[in-house]
Design an enzyme around this catalytic site. Structure first.
Site, PDB file in Angstrom:
ATOM      1  N   HIS A   1      12.981   9.372 -30.309  1.00  0.00           N
ATOM      2  CA  HIS A   1      13.924   8.288 -30.581  1.00  0.00           C
ATOM      3  C   HIS A   1      13.787   7.696 -31.977  1.00  0.00           C
ATOM      4  CE1 HIS A   1      16.977   7.079 -27.892  1.00  0.00           C
ATOM      5  NE2 HIS A   1      16.214   7.023 -26.807  1.00  0.00           N
TER       6      HIS A   1
ATOM      7  N   SER B   1       9.444  25.643 -25.124  1.00  0.00           N
ATOM      8  CA  SER B   1       8.560  25.918 -23.999  1.00  0.00           C
ATOM      9  C   SER B   1       9.423  26.581 -22.940  1.00  0.00           C
ATOM     10  CB  SER B   1       7.963  24.610 -23.477  1.00  0.00           C
ATOM     11  OG  SER B   1       7.119  24.884 -22.378  1.00  0.00           O
TER      12      SER B   1
ATOM     13  N   GLY C   1      13.744  26.392 -18.225  1.00  0.00           N
ATOM     14  CA  GLY C   1      13.153  26.612 -16.914  1.00  0.00           C
ATOM     15  C   GLY C   1      13.181  28.091 -16.558  1.00  0.00           C
TER      16      GLY C   1
ATOM     17  N   ASP D   1      18.888  10.345 -31.082  1.00  0.00           N
ATOM     18  CA  ASP D   1      19.174   9.654 -29.835  1.00  0.00           C
ATOM     19  C   ASP D   1      19.890  10.607 -28.884  1.00  0.00           C
ATOM     20  OD1 ASP D   1      21.823   9.806 -30.734  1.00  0.00           O
ATOM     21  OD2 ASP D   1      21.663   7.851 -31.699  1.00  0.00           O
TER      22      ASP D   1
END
Lengths: 81, 421, 335
Positions: free
Chosen positions: B396, B343, B369, B400
């Protein structure tokens, strides 16, 4: 010359933003801001203009084609050159 | 001879409407040809055929909505076939015609083409609905096929119907299929491929909400972020683009896709699907790229095998995908489930980071961003740099924070070495 | 004049008071049965009546249900108002011929010329370790028979109030008294209430599920409803009161509100009254159902003697809670 260029540019913009009304575009408006064009849209715009007019706008000149008016002016200067 | 089935164009797709046939009985088709337009909740999709042969019969009429897995057409082997039979009655969605279960997570290209090879179909395709729920669904105009049952033995109850009604306010009947057994007549003419824009937007928003709610419920997310100095990378793109024809110019997004795809080779547990309680690592990186579509909403078509393509090919794919997604003309293969999603907020704007919700059954989402000027400390000096904040939404159940950190570090390293992309 | 205030009253005593009142009010009324006189009744219901009313009106009978039930029918035909007590429902089978072939039919076969104003009181049910020949719940069988009215007083108030209208009924009326209820004490008005023998009663209002029961199972169902309330489930409790003719309307209206039903019946499941209730709900309220109707019945074995086995064979509050919760919360009912 501008008689042929303007409809060509408008056609490219219309393909990108079919819903936009170019008639109501404020004079001097930044195309990216006004039509919410992201970098992919703008690249497609530049490619479309190139196909329609033969003018290759280098990235370095993107700032000079940011509004409809400056873009037409730029294309007129470079078309057929 | 093979049946061409209603494809699953995403894990959450249960049914689709056949909007338009692009072939007719007797036509010769090649693998990869677009033979139909199918409308899902998300978009109208050009669907490719996976057989080479001759169209013997079209089994479903235009405008009909059928469950995933329903045979749509019969494709002959291409050898001389007898006279083309008239199309039989369309197999509308009926309880007595159970299709195989939706093959949700299998990309279209890997799906078996014969329904008989589907494993253990459920004993019946009939919905379990309590009598009261049926009455309520009719009153409220709710399509029971889309309601999740929480009652005894998974039955759809009154409460389920009312929940569905409240989450789908003022559902327009246009472009929506009627309930299976409380049948209202289909509109005589098929809707336009794009559907009514408002209905499409509502349906898309609802599909996104449903998928994201499920994701938030089922996936224990963790989030990591790191700032990446893109200055030299952007300069490299500028230099490269000077030498490229205008139609082949690169955008940073193409580098993002390649960097993420290559990084999955180093941290493979980011790339794949979590299904039935276990993670299935993908062979290749099919990178989904979230695209905002006109009228609102997001769609994330896949750049297939992005880890095996050149940067230029990825850029070409990306450009095609974004354009087609926005025009509503995506192909079915492009909508098969990605194995990881990006994204990216783009180059304009001042938003630092995006922390996305993983798109099930995937297990990771990488956010980029806006590309912004920010002070950057290096070698004891502070200077202005073009930077992007890279983020990871991880699952998870599969990985991790430690593995996630390695993954982000790999993307960072790859991005700063664009000539290796 | 209605007296204010209340008193504690035991079910057994309420039934005795009702009989005493009837004996005082109408000299055609008399009681007969095994050990009802000098001994005071097997469950001490008639204790003291023999002393007060004498052997003419409180009559001990031989151990022959066929004979003394037949005698009761004859007395009713002759204008008396007999109350016949049969020691347990198991023994009533010996009188089944009289009850079914005579009591239930004569009015019909005589074109209404003969009335049978007979009341038969029958203790029923298990829970007192009386083993398989004294513990069954066969009232559902009698509820099968047209021509009978079948009552199941589950509260002290009904035990006190049902006898008078039963005696006033020109048709034979069977009153089933669950053996576990005899010791139940409840607060009742000083002035006995008038009750009907036609309708079911809502013993507790609720929105989420209808628990439908009668007689000896009412206390455990109310206990279950209270426990369900702590789990946030609002159960409605229907006491059928009248097993024949069934007050279908109260049941259907309740299910129409709650959309879920659990029938609790101490009888065996197969061919039981619970089956009848369930079928009627399905026939008449199908489109209001949001879950399949459930039944909680006795295990289909002769009632065991051993305490823990008897306990395990009978409906329990915990089971009612479990099934009702599963129904409301959408979990599998079997478990």
């Amino acid at each position: 010359m501008s008689d042929a260029i303007r409809p060509a540019v408008e056609r490219v913009l219309h393909e990108l933003r079919p819903e936009a009304d170019l008639e109501t575009l404020p004079a001097g408006a930044d195309l990216r801001e006004e039509l919410d064009l992201d970098s992919m849209d703008f690249l497609n715009f530049v490619i479309g203009v190139h196909e329609a007019t033969g003018v290759d706008i280098p990235e370095a000149d993107y700032a000079r084609v940011s509004t409809l008016e400056t873009c037409l002016e730029y294309l007129e200067q470079h078309a057929g050159a | 001879m093979a049946d061409f089935l209603m494809p699953s164009l995403g894990a959450d797709m249960e049914a689709g409407r056949l909007v338009e046939w692009r072939v007719k009985p007797g036509d010769r088709v090649e693998r990869g040809d677009i033979i139909a337009v199918i409308e899902t909740d998300k978009a109208a999709i050009d669907v490719e055929v996976w057989e080479t042969g001759t169209v013997e019969a079209l089994l479903v009429e235009e405008g009909t909505r059928v469950p995933v897995g329903t045979p749509l057409a019969r494709i002959g082997s291409g050898a001389a076939t007898g006279p083309v039979a008239a199309p039989p009655e369309p197999q509308a969605e009926t309880p007595s015609a159970p299709g195989p279960p939706p093959l949700e997570a299998v990309p279209a290209s890997e799906r078996p083409s014969l329904p008989t090879s589907a494993p253990a179909p459920p004993p019946t395709g009939r919905l379990r609905v309590t009598p009261l729920a049926r009455v309520r669904a009719e009153e409220l105009g709710i399509d029971l096929a889309r309601v999740r049952g929480t009652g005894v033995e998974g039955a759809i109850t009154q409460a389920d119907v009312e929940r569905a009604a409240s989450s789908a306010p003022a559902e327009p009947p246009v472009g929506e299929e009627p309930a299976r057994t409380l049948t209202r007549p289909e509109p005589a003419a098929p809707p336009s491929p794009a559907g009514a824009p408002e209905a499409r937007s509502t349906a898309l928003r609802r599909a996104i909400a449903a998928a994201m709610s499920r994701s938030n419920r089922d996936i224990p997310h963790y989030y990591l972020s790191m700032a990446v100095d893109l200055s030299s990378t952007l300069s490299w793109i500028e230099r490269t683009n000077q030498q490229r024809p205008v139609a082949e110019r690169l955008l940073p997004a193409a580098l993002f896709v390649r960097a993420v795809a290559l990084a999955t080779r180093e941290v493979p547990e980011m790339n794949g699907h979590y299904l039935d309680g276990e993670f299935r690592q993908a062979e290749a990186a099919h990178v989904g790229f979230a695209v905002a579509v006109p009228g609102g909403g997001l769609i994330a078509p896949a750049i297939l095998e992005a880890d095996r393509k050149s940067l230029g090919d990825v850029m070409a794919d990306l450009r095609g995908l974004v354009s087609r997604a926005r025009a509503g003309t995506l192909r079915s293969s492009e909508l098969s489930d990605p194995t990881i999603t990006i994204s990216s907020l783009g180059e304009r704007g001042g938003v630092d980071a995006v922390f996305g919700i993983i798109n099930p059954p995937q297990v990771a989402l990488v956010g980029f961003g806006n590309i912004v000027d920010r002070p950057w400390a290096e070698g004891g000096l502070v200077g202005a740099r073009r930077q992007v904040t890279l983020s990871l939404s991880g699952d998870h159940r599969v990985s991790d924070g430690h593995r996630g950190s390695l993954f982000l570090a790999a993307i960072d390293r790859l991005l700063r070495n664009p000539e290796q992309l | 004049m209605t007296a204010g205030g209340t008193r504690q009253l035991q079910y057994r005593v309420a039934m005795r008071e009702a009989m005493r009142e009837a004996l005082l009010a109408d000299e055609r009324v008399f009681l007969m049965g095994e050990d009802v006189g000098a001994y005071g009744g097997c469950f001490a219901v008639s204790l003291g009546l023999f002393e007060e009313f004498g052997p003419e009106r409180i009559r001990d009978t031989p151990l022959s249900e066929l004979a003394f039930v037949g005698a009761g029918i004859g007395a009713a035909l002759g204008g008396m108002r007999p109350i016949v007590e049969i020691m347990t429902v198991n023994f009533s089978l010996l009188a089944l011929d009289q009850i079914l072939n005579n009591a239930a039919t004569l009015s019909h076969m005589s074109g209404g010329q003969f009335a049978i104003p007979l009341v038969i009181r029958i203790p029923t049910g298990g829970g007192r370790q009386l083993a398989a020949q004294h513990s069954h719940s066969l009232e559902g069988w009698y509820a099968h028979i047209p021509g009978l009215r079948v009552l199941a007083p589950a509260t002290v108030e009904d035990a006190r109030g049902m006898l008078a209208p039963a005696l006033a009924d020109p048709n034979p009326v069977l009153i089933f008294e669950h053996v576990l209820l005899y010791n139940v004490e409840e607060e009742v008005p000083l002035e006995p209430a008038t009750v009907d023998i036609a309708s079911a009663a809502i013993r507790r209002g609720g929105r989420d599920v209808s628990l439908i029961t009668y007689g000896g199972s009412l206390p455990l169902v109310l206990e279950a409803a209270a426990e369900l309330a702590t789990a946030g489930i609002d159960a409605e409790v229907i006491d059928l009161r009248v097993l024949r003719p069934l007050d279908e309307r109260t049941v259907l209206e309740s299910v129409t509100r709650t959309h879920r039903a659990v029938v609790v019946d101490e009888g065996w499941r197969s061919g039981s009254l619970s089956a009848e209730i369930s079928a009627r709900i399905m026939e008449r309220a199908f489109f209001d159902l949001d879950a399949p109707v459930q039944r909680i019945c006795s295990v289909e074995v002769p009632v065991p003697y051993a305490q823990q086995l008897e306990e395990a064979a009978r409906p329990r509050a915990s089971e009612v809670v479990r099934v009702a919760r599963a129904l409301v919360e959408g979990r599998p009912v079997d478990g």
